[in-house]
Design an enzyme around this catalytic site. Structure first.
Site, short mmCIF file in Angstrom:
data_model
loop_
_atom_site.label_atom_id
_atom_site.label_comp_id
_atom_site.label_asym_id
_atom_site.label_seq_id
_atom_site.Cartn_x
_atom_site.Cartn_y
_atom_site.Cartn_z
N GLY A 60 -20.60 -36.11 -8.07
CA GLY A 60 -19.50 -35.10 -8.22
C GLY A 60 -18.20 -35.29 -7.19
O GLY A 60 -17.14 -34.59 -7.45
N GLN A 114 -2.90 -15.96 -5.62
CA GLN A 114 -3.71 -15.07 -4.36
C GLN A 114 -2.75 -15.29 -3.32
O GLN A 114 -2.82 -16.16 -2.29
CB GLN A 114 -4.94 -15.70 -4.25
CG GLN A 114 -5.93 -15.13 -3.16
CD GLN A 114 -6.40 -13.88 -3.47
OE1 GLN A 114 -6.55 -13.39 -4.68
NE2 GLN A 114 -6.45 -12.86 -2.50
N ASP A 163 5.79 -8.37 -17.75
CA ASP A 163 5.50 -7.22 -16.51
C ASP A 163 6.85 -7.55 -15.51
O ASP A 163 7.64 -8.47 -15.75
CB ASP A 163 4.17 -7.79 -15.72
CG ASP A 163 4.25 -9.34 -15.50
OD1 ASP A 163 5.30 -9.83 -15.07
OD2 ASP A 163 3.20 -9.73 -14.97
N ASP A 168 6.89 -15.53 -19.76
CA ASP A 168 6.19 -15.23 -18.60
C ASP A 168 6.24 -16.58 -17.63
O ASP A 168 6.45 -17.75 -18.33
CB ASP A 168 4.64 -14.97 -18.75
CG ASP A 168 3.86 -13.90 -17.75
OD1 ASP A 168 4.70 -13.86 -16.50
OD2 ASP A 168 3.11 -13.49 -17.97
N LYS A 173 2.89 -3.74 -16.82
CA LYS A 173 1.64 -4.11 -17.03
C LYS A 173 0.74 -3.74 -15.74
O LYS A 173 1.20 -3.87 -14.64
CB LYS A 173 1.38 -5.77 -17.02
CG LYS A 173 0.29 -6.15 -17.21
CD LYS A 173 0.12 -7.93 -17.24
CE LYS A 173 0.31 -8.55 -16.00
NZ LYS A 173 0.29 -10.16 -16.42
N ARG A 231 -3.06 -4.84 -14.41
CA ARG A 231 -4.31 -5.56 -14.74
C ARG A 231 -5.67 -4.92 -14.37
O ARG A 231 -5.67 -4.14 -13.43
CB ARG A 231 -4.16 -6.79 -13.62
CG ARG A 231 -5.33 -7.93 -13.88
CD ARG A 231 -5.08 -9.30 -13.49
NE ARG A 231 -3.93 -9.88 -14.25
CZ ARG A 231 -4.22 -10.49 -15.37
NH1 ARG A 231 -5.38 -10.40 -15.86
NH2 ARG A 231 -3.24 -11.36 -15.97
#
Ligand code: R5P
Length: 291
Positions: A39, A94, A163, A212, A186, A188
């Site tokens: 991998g 994030q 939003d 968006d 909006k 979430r």
């Protein structure tokens, strides 16, 4: 000083890198990438040693693409100058610690990128640019999306931000087009579910484009479309800069009654009908010796 630029692409941005190289009339490196049986990723950039100015183009929608980006930067370390273009910078959502103990992922990833300059397109939060150690700039693809919307010859169109985070993007696009604008509120609920508060927008009988920065699961577009239809919108289109479009997002959006999806090629998807190649080429235009 004019130098000879080489465009070096990772696996996620091959089409866009090719378009940028064509637009600039400069060299496009031959890059090889594969995956070992366990991998781990393998990457090699052929004939890179003689390049004095490298422009790496690689979006990071997946962890594996991020690894490829780090490998590209390392492979090009003999160049005098390395500029990194990350058209779509993943993890940018994030951008802060929402709960105790969380990683500020955007910061963690930005810190690991070494370059002379980092460029990105419509980053989710401009504050993330300060997390890069190198100078970082976000270029704006909204005018290119706006041009495409203008060419669609819509009926009494209106641009809707689903939003508050999309307000600047949608408002500037609507102003450029000289058409109406509104936004929704909006909340979430989960990764896939959102609740949109009705503001009774003035959409009756009109063609509406929901704009968006990112469409991911499609939940935001689906819920906004439902409300717009309830308020009498004639046709609804979904537009974004970054078509992340995970799982069955495209199906969900069409099933909700959306007529079409318009997106840029910061991510290479079938709906990427607007190219940001010229926008990226503009950054380097004048710096390159044509080949
Ligand atoms: C979030 O703040 C972003 O601007 C987008 O609204 C969001 O990423 C869209 O996600 P989804 O398509 O999953 O609703």
């Amino acid at each position: 000083m004019k130098t000879s630029i080489s465009i070096v692409s990772g696996p996620s941005s091959q089409v866009l890198a090719g378009r940028v190289a064509r637009t600039l009339g400069c060299h496009l490196a031959d890059t090889e990438f594969s995956t070992f049986p366990d991998g781990e990723r393998y990457l090699r950039v052929h004939n890179i040693d003689s390049c004095d100015h490298v422009v790496i183009v690689q979006s990071t929608p997946t962890d594996s693409d991020y690894i490829s980006l780090l490998q590209l930067i390392d492979a090009c370390d003999t160049s005098d100058r390395i500029d990194v273009v990350i058209p779509y910078f993943g993890y940018a959502r994030q951008d802060k610690r929402f709960k105790d103990g969380e990683s500020v992922s955007a910061r963690a990833l930005a810190h690991a990128i070494t370059a002379d300059h980092v460029f990105t397109v419509n980053i989710h939060n401009p504050g993330v640019l300060s997390y890069f150690d190198a100078p970082a700039t976000s270029v704006n693809a909204a005018p290119a999306v706006g041009e495409y919307i203008a060419s669609m010859k819509l009926n009494d169109p209106m641009i809707i931000a689903p939003d508050e985070g999309a307000i600047d993007l949608a408002r500037s696009t609507s102003e450029n087009l000289g058409v109406g604008f509104d936004y929704m509120e909006k909340t979430r609920i989960s990764g896939e579910e959102v609740s949109i508060k009705t503001k009774e927008p003035d959409v009756s009988g009109r063609d509406v484009v929901i704009l968006d920065d990112i469409i991911s699961t499609g939940g935001t577009i689906v819920e906004t479309t439902r409300l717009l239809k309830e308020n009498g919108a004639k046709r609804v289109f979904a537009a974004c800069i970054h078509p992340v479009l995970v799982r069955n997002a495209v199906l969900r959006i069409f099933a909700a009654g959306v007529e079409g999806i318009i997106a840029t090629d910061t991510l290479d998807r079938s709906v990427s009908v607007v190219t940001v190649a010229q926008l990226i080429a503009n950054i380097f235009e004048g710096e390159t010796i044509k080949q």
